[in-house]
Design a protein around this motif. Structure first.
Motif, PDB file in Angstrom:
ATOM      1  N   ARG A 147       3.473 -14.236   0.566  1.00  0.00           N
ATOM      2  CA  ARG A 147       3.904 -12.834   0.615  1.00  0.00           C
ATOM      3  C   ARG A 147       5.359 -12.766   1.070  1.00  0.00           C
ATOM      4  O   ARG A 147       5.739 -13.444   2.020  1.00  0.00           O
ATOM      5  N   PRO A 198       5.551  -5.499   5.394  1.00  0.00           N
ATOM      6  CA  PRO A 198       5.002  -5.343   6.742  1.00  0.00           C
ATOM      7  C   PRO A 198       3.489  -5.564   6.808  1.00  0.00           C
ATOM      8  O   PRO A 198       2.780  -5.336   5.837  1.00  0.00           O
ATOM      9  N   THR A 255       9.215   0.639  12.378  1.00  0.00           N
ATOM     10  CA  THR A 255       7.901   1.282  12.498  1.00  0.00           C
ATOM     11  C   THR A 255       6.835   0.195  12.440  1.00  0.00           C
ATOM     12  O   THR A 255       7.102  -0.918  11.985  1.00  0.00           O
ATOM     13  N   PRO A 270      -3.144  -8.931   7.159  1.00  0.00           N
ATOM     14  CA  PRO A 270      -3.208  -8.404   5.796  1.00  0.00           C
ATOM     15  C   PRO A 270      -4.496  -8.917   5.159  1.00  0.00           C
ATOM     16  O   PRO A 270      -5.238  -9.674   5.791  1.00  0.00           O
ATOM     17  N   ARG A 308      -0.736   5.238   1.337  1.00  0.00           N
ATOM     18  CA  ARG A 308      -1.662   4.512   0.456  1.00  0.00           C
ATOM     19  C   ARG A 308      -3.038   5.133   0.605  1.00  0.00           C
ATOM     20  O   ARG A 308      -3.556   5.202   1.714  1.00  0.00           O
ATOM     21  N   PRO A 310       7.921  -0.818   1.592  1.00  0.00           N
ATOM     22  CA  PRO A 310       7.859  -2.232   1.229  1.00  0.00           C
ATOM     23  C   PRO A 310       6.418  -2.705   1.213  1.00  0.00           C
ATOM     24  O   PRO A 310       5.620  -2.268   2.039  1.00  0.00           O
ATOM     25  N   GLN A 322       4.385  -2.284  -1.311  1.00  0.00           N
ATOM     26  CA  GLN A 322       3.568  -1.488  -2.228  1.00  0.00           C
ATOM     27  C   GLN A 322       4.126  -1.678  -3.629  1.00  0.00           C
ATOM     28  O   GLN A 322       4.969  -0.919  -4.061  1.00  0.00           O
TER      29      GLN A 322
HETATM   30  P1  AMP Z   1      -2.201  -5.299   3.204  1.00  0.00           P
HETATM   31  O1  AMP Z   1      -1.366  -6.116   2.271  1.00  0.00           O
HETATM   32  O2  AMP Z   1      -3.535  -4.968   2.652  1.00  0.00           O
HETATM   33  O3  AMP Z   1      -2.200  -5.810   4.568  1.00  0.00           O
HETATM   34  O4  AMP Z   1      -1.488  -3.906   3.304  1.00  0.00           O
HETATM   35  C1  AMP Z   1      -0.487  -3.656   4.206  1.00  0.00           C
HETATM   36  C2  AMP Z   1       0.147  -2.402   3.776  1.00  0.00           C
HETATM   37  O5  AMP Z   1       0.587  -1.671   4.909  1.00  0.00           O
HETATM   38  C3  AMP Z   1       1.349  -2.654   2.922  1.00  0.00           C
HETATM   39  O6  AMP Z   1       1.156  -2.037   1.675  1.00  0.00           O
HETATM   40  C4  AMP Z   1       2.493  -2.033   3.666  1.00  0.00           C
HETATM   41  O7  AMP Z   1       3.344  -1.346   2.795  1.00  0.00           O
HETATM   42  C5  AMP Z   1       1.833  -1.097   4.658  1.00  0.00           C
HETATM   43  N1  AMP Z   1       2.578  -1.062   5.900  1.00  0.00           N
HETATM   44  C6  AMP Z   1       2.499  -1.923   6.911  1.00  0.00           C
HETATM   45  N2  AMP Z   1       3.375  -1.619   7.891  1.00  0.00           N
HETATM   46  C7  AMP Z   1       4.023  -0.536   7.486  1.00  0.00           C
HETATM   47  C8  AMP Z   1       5.076   0.256   8.033  1.00  0.00           C
HETATM   48  N3  AMP Z   1       5.623  -0.023   9.212  1.00  0.00           N
HETATM   49  N4  AMP Z   1       5.501   1.298   7.321  1.00  0.00           N
HETATM   50  C9  AMP Z   1       4.953   1.581   6.133  1.00  0.00           C
HETATM   51  N5  AMP Z   1       3.967   0.884   5.548  1.00  0.00           N
HETATM   52  C10 AMP Z   1       3.522  -0.169   6.207  1.00  0.00           C
END
Ligand code: AMP
Ligand code: MG
Length: 322
Positions: A49, A54, A108, A133, A186, A214, A216
């Motif tokens: 990744r 994040p 954040t 994740p 999301r 980021p 997404q």
């Molecule tokens: P995953 O890959 O299933 O862990 O999803 C994590 C998701 O959380 C990602 O799509 C990130 O974009 C979102 N995410 C995590 N931290 C943040 C943040 N500080 N601000 C916005 N989105 C976040």
């Protein structure tokens, strides 16, 4: 329920900077000590990744939230009390304990309390927070059983906690509460309707393919087979066409077509209930891959309730490939 010894061993792995695959109610997570940049780096390495994506920080209870964020706005408190433990992730201003490696460089941080006894037992035993994740390679289908994790990550994870199949089956709903108006980043396992009821006002939901934050990407949750979305009344003709053109077609057959004669190599009947569909979706995609399908034909469900998250995952599974 997992044995205490298993939980203790997993907590030790976390303390030593290792990786633990954890069951949650949404999908299986690939967990590391959220405060340890080197442990977090392993998550990015194993998943493949990009380091700017994040991670979600998982904590043991709502009352710990203040330890991980700079401040807890009233809306965050309201939502955390209403929905934690549960499939809701809140984005807040990063607290000092959370390294930038965990937030992909953002100021954040995304936080949630998972609703699974094994995850909660591990967090209690460990005492800290884990960044986690989904426990799959970057871009692929999220795992909803321990076998999915073992098949995909094998020896790259130090321990896989077996907590059975995930109850919800799609990832958490992410809500940004750093601004004046809460924003859904999301759609996921907590419905927009449930959120709106507690907030007392309607919520904006982003379009399915817009890259808002980021991590997404338009294409994600993708099986090996190409996914094509068509109108429900086109499913039978499209699959027949592709089938006779020599494609190995898998069909996600909606309930309204149950019992229809389908020309395809593999057929998965989609359950009538949205929660059952969400629970099974990623498993179905994996099964069609395993059956050697090179094309998966599906239609979008009604986008109310959990249908919003299901449609989001299907659209992104069908997104453009490199
Ligand atoms: P995953 O890959 O299933 O862990 O999803 C994590 C998701 O959380 C990602 O799509 C990130 O974009 C979102 N995410 C995590 N931290 C943040 C943040 N500080 N601000 C916005 N989105 C976040
Ligand atoms: Mg993921």
């Amino acid at each position: 329920m997992l044995a205490v010894a298993q939980i203790e061993k997993a907590a030790e792995v976390l303390r030593n900077g290792g990786l633990v695959a954890i069951p949650t109610e949404t999908v299986y997570g690939l967990a590391a000590n959220a405060e340890d940049p080197q442990a977090v780096a392993k998550i990015f390495e194993v998943k493949g990744r990009p380091p700017t994506h994040p991670l979600i920080v998982h904590i043991g209870s709502a009352d710990q939230l203040g330890e991980w964020v700079e401040e807890v706005p009233a809306t965050a408190k309201l939502l955390a009390e209403a929905f934690w433990p549960g499939p809701l992730t809140l984005v807040l201003r990063r607290g000092r304990r959370v390294p930038l490696e965990t937030t992909g460089g953002l100021e954040t941080v995304a936080v949630r309390v998972p609703d699974h006894p094994a995850a909660l037992a591990l967090l209690a035993e460990f005492g800290g927070a884990v960044a986690a994740p989904s426990a799959n390679r970057f871009g692929s289908v999220s795992p909803t059983t321990p076998d999915h994790v073992r098949t995909e990550l094998g020896g790259d994870v130090d321990i896989v906690l077996d907590g059975g199949p995930c109850e919800v089956g799609v990832e958490s709903t992410i809500v940004d509460v750093t601004g004046d108006v809460p924003t859904v980043l999301r759609p996921g396992g907590l419905t927009r309707e449930d959120l709106e009821e507690v907030l007392g006002h309607p919520l904006a939901v982003p379009s399915a393919t817009a890259v808002r934050v980021p991590g997404q990407h338009p294409t994600h949750y993708a099986p090996r087979a190409h996914v094509v979305l068509v109108e429900t009344d086109q499913i039978l003709t499209e699959s027949e066409l592709a089938h006779s053109a020599g494609r190995r077609v898998g069909v996600l057959l909606p309930p309204s077509l149950a019992g229809a004669r389908v020309e395809a190599a593999a057929i998965v009947p989609v359950p009538d209930s949205q929660s059952a569909y969400a629970r099974g979706l990623f498993k179905y995609l994996r099964e069609l891959d395993e059956q050697g399908c090179d094309l998966i034909i599906a239609s979008l469900p009604d986008e109310r309730g959990l249908g919003l998250a299901i449609a989001n995952r299907l659209r992104r599974a069908a997104g453009p490939r490199d």
